[in-house]
Design a protein around this motif. Structure first.
Motif: not given
Length: 247
Positions: A77-83, A178-184
């Motif tokens: 997922g995107q958040s995992a990739a960013v992390r 957590f998943d979707a972190l980048h959106r918060f």
């Protein structure tokens, strides 16, 4: 990095999944946009692509010493990739943008400058899209999700889903994973006691292909995450001053 090498000013993290058609053009734009911020590095995180993305990234890295490539064995997922990208980043300031070409790298210097001008008390410069190119349905869904999120979290951010962000690496590392972190991120950065600054950025159509991320735009998918972030903010307590007691 030896003593003769200047310290990096910026790490640019780009999460991608099956974006073979967008690799070359976006890399060229990033290089041009970040020239004034040199020395910089670009970290592409291949989130389990099944197309030609891995080969194209490997080829691009051979000709670009500033490009690093990470690969997830399977999609996280995107958040995992960013992390993963931020964990590998070597500069104190990190920029992120989506790998589909909709985020224009030309706005990275303005976001970088906004963060620097705001001083050490600011942790995030958040891009906010104008002229959305996602189509009526997705834009409508995103508008609803952003409205609900804003009312509950009161994060003073119109568009948290914009992938264009510039932030201090150590502030990001303090955020819960957590998943979707980048959106918060605006709400969670504020939770840590740092200011968030905003800059409008112009949205554009993706170069080629179709979206591989973006489930949060379906409102109900994000409701549990929203409830969790609300709980985290409510449970935050100021850390008391600590001194070491000497005998």
């Amino acid at each position: 990095m030896n003593a003769q090498t200047p310290a990096l000013r910026l790490s640019v993290v780009v999460p991608v999944k099956n974006e073979a058609g967008n690799i070359a053009s976006l890399l060229a734009e990033i290089e041009s946009a970040c020239a004034a911020l040199a020395p910089f590095e670009v970290i592409y995180v291949d989130d389990g692509s099944t197309d030609a993305t891995p080969n194209l990234l490997a080829e691009a890295a051979r000709a670009r010493p500033w490009l690093r490539v990470l690969r997830h064995a399977r999609s996280g997922g995107q958040s995992a990739a960013v992390r993963s990208g931020v964990a590998a980043a070597r500069a104190p300031v990190v920029a992120t943008l989506d790998g589909d070409g909709q985020n224009d790298p030309a706005f990275i210097p303005a976001l970088f400058a906004a963060l620097e001008q705001a001083g050490p008390g600011a942790g995030l410069a958040q891009g906010q899209r104008v002229g959305r190119k996602d189509g009526r349905l997705k834009t409508f869904q995103s508008r609803i999700a952003n409205g609900v999120r804003g009312r509950i979290l009161r994060d003073a951010t119109r568009d948290t889903g914009c992938g264009l962000k510039v932030f201090r690496r150590e502030v990001y590392r303090a955020l819960p994973a957590f998943d979707a972190l980048h959106r918060f991120m605006p709400a969670l950065v504020a939770r840590e006691g740092f200011a968030v600054v905003h800059r409008d950025v112009v949205d554009r159509p993706r170069f080629t292909g179709r979206s591989n991320y973006g489930l949060f735009d379906r409102l109900w998918v994000g409701m549990l995450d929203l409830a969790g972030v609300w709980w985290l903010i409510r449970r935050k307590r100021p850390a008391p001053p600590v001194t070491e007691v000497t005998p």
